[in-house]
Design an enzyme around this catalytic site. Structure first.
Site, PDB file in Angstrom:
ATOM      1  N   GLY A   8      10.752  -7.735   5.051  1.00  0.00           N
ATOM      2  CA  GLY A   8      11.517  -7.170   5.923  1.00  0.00           C
ATOM      3  C   GLY A   8      10.685  -7.385   6.971  1.00  0.00           C
ATOM      4  N   VAL A  32       8.541  -1.097  -0.875  1.00  0.00           N
ATOM      5  CA  VAL A  32       7.183  -1.471   0.049  1.00  0.00           C
ATOM      6  C   VAL A  32       7.589  -1.415   1.541  1.00  0.00           C
ATOM      7  CG1 VAL A  32       4.883  -2.461   0.035  1.00  0.00           C
ATOM      8  CG2 VAL A  32       6.350  -2.307  -2.181  1.00  0.00           C
ATOM      9  N   THR A  36      -3.431   8.484   0.084  1.00  0.00           N
ATOM     10  CA  THR A  36      -4.187   9.121  -1.000  1.00  0.00           C
ATOM     11  C   THR A  36      -5.316   8.362  -1.447  1.00  0.00           C
ATOM     12  OG1 THR A  36      -2.118  10.354  -1.523  1.00  0.00           O
ATOM     13  CG2 THR A  36      -4.030  10.200  -3.189  1.00  0.00           C
ATOM     14  N   HIS A  86       4.534   8.341   4.978  1.00  0.00           N
ATOM     15  CA  HIS A  86       3.746   7.663   5.309  1.00  0.00           C
ATOM     16  C   HIS A  86       3.719   6.949   6.742  1.00  0.00           C
ATOM     17  CE1 HIS A  86       0.808   4.249   4.739  1.00  0.00           C
ATOM     18  NE2 HIS A  86       1.920   3.263   5.058  1.00  0.00           N
TER      19      HIS A  86
END
Length: 310
Positions: A78, A117, A148, A174
């Protein structure tokens, strides 16, 4: 276990490296629109197998035909961030990319688990669910697992012990709205404040820790033009949980349908990960302040969904 990685940029390439050094895959397929790069990476990786004492998987560079019947498909392809951009700005363009990729993925590997992702990662996972017939438990967003990991390391540095002895999450999405539910966090079984008080450690500045967690990825990007090591390790952590049927609890993005008061949005919450993908969404009780932070994150996800045409 056949694992295909779509997109051989910095993250995809390092994911292949993790797979090669483990016993997770019997076959690894690398796909990139730059076929020469994908082939070169696979040749280069092949030359390490004389010295890596792990499973010797079949290594393939190719296109979608070579990915047929993959057990896991990792989508990293992407548009990538440019300096000065944030992840949100990629929502519209990458939604078009992911629609195409998920159609190709389903056509070749209808029984796969898809790990998303591509940023903005939670919304791109929702695009994948919306434009395929994959059940929601088999489309997993990388979500806040890398946040995290950063959180655990930052707390680890403060208290001076191994980050694997820190328990906690960053949840929500995120982005700049990710939040730390401190009521769920502990150090060696003690809540963070108690641990610090009993062990001669200065109290943790919770606001500063959250700010550092959310900023560090941008600082890494500013310094080297990408963020790949932590992200690739996070992808591999999910893969390991799937291939080993671990039933590990990881903070990943999954489509919520009533859980946490959210209906029809992918958000990052603690999930049980095993061979079938997301096998259970763990219910947690937030404080009022944490619930407010979760609601802010939910509102942000809805804004991105609109940009992505959802």
């Amino acid at each position: 276990m056949k694992i295909s990685v779509i997109g051989m940029g910095a993250v995809g390439t390092e994911v292949v490296g993790h797979l090669l050094a483990s016993t997770a895959a019997s076959e690894i397929v690398a796909v990139d629109r730059n076929a020469e790069k994908a082939q070169a990476e696979i040749w280069d990786f092949a030359h390490t197998t004389s010295f890596i004492y792990a499973k010797n998987p079949r290594l393939i560079a190719g296109g979608w035909p070579e990915t047929v019947n993959s057990d896991i498909v990792v989508i990293t392809a992407g548009a990538q961030l440019e300096r000065g951009q944030n992840r949100d700005s990629l929502a519209e363009v990458n939604s078009r990319v992911v629609k195409d990729l998920i159609e190709r993925t389903e056509a070749t590997s209808p029984n796969a688990i898809v790990l998303m992702v591509t940023n903005p990662v939670d919304v791109m996972a929702q695009v994948a669910v919306a434009h395929s017939s994959y059940p929601k438990e088999r489309v997993i967003s990388l979500g806040t697992i890398v946040d995290t990991a950063r959180f655990m390391r930052i707390v680890s540095d403060h208290v001076g012990i191994d980050p694997k002895n820190i328990f906690g999450y960053v949840l929500g999405d995120h982005s700049h709205t990710g939040f730390v539910p401190w009521s769920l966090c502990n150090v060696c079984g003690l809540d963070v404040d108690t641990y610090c008080a009993l062990n001669g450690v200065a109290p943790i500045d919770r606001t500063a820790v959250r700010q550092r967690v959310l900023q560090i990825g941008l600082d890494i990007f500013a310094g080297k033009g990408n963020t790949n090591h932590g992200i690739a390790a996070s992808v591999f952590r999910i893969i390991r949980a799937i291939t080993g049927n671990e039933r590990s609890v990881l903070p990943v993005g999954t489509l919520l349908e009533g859980e946490y008061g959210v209906d029809g949005a992918v958000m990052s919450v603690p999930c049980v990960i095993g061979r079938r993908g997301v096998q259970k969404i763990i219910a947690c009780r937030f404080t009022d302040e944490e619930q407010e932070a979760f609601d802010v994150s939910h509102a942000h996800v809805r804004e991105l969904m609109a940009l992505a045409g959802l």
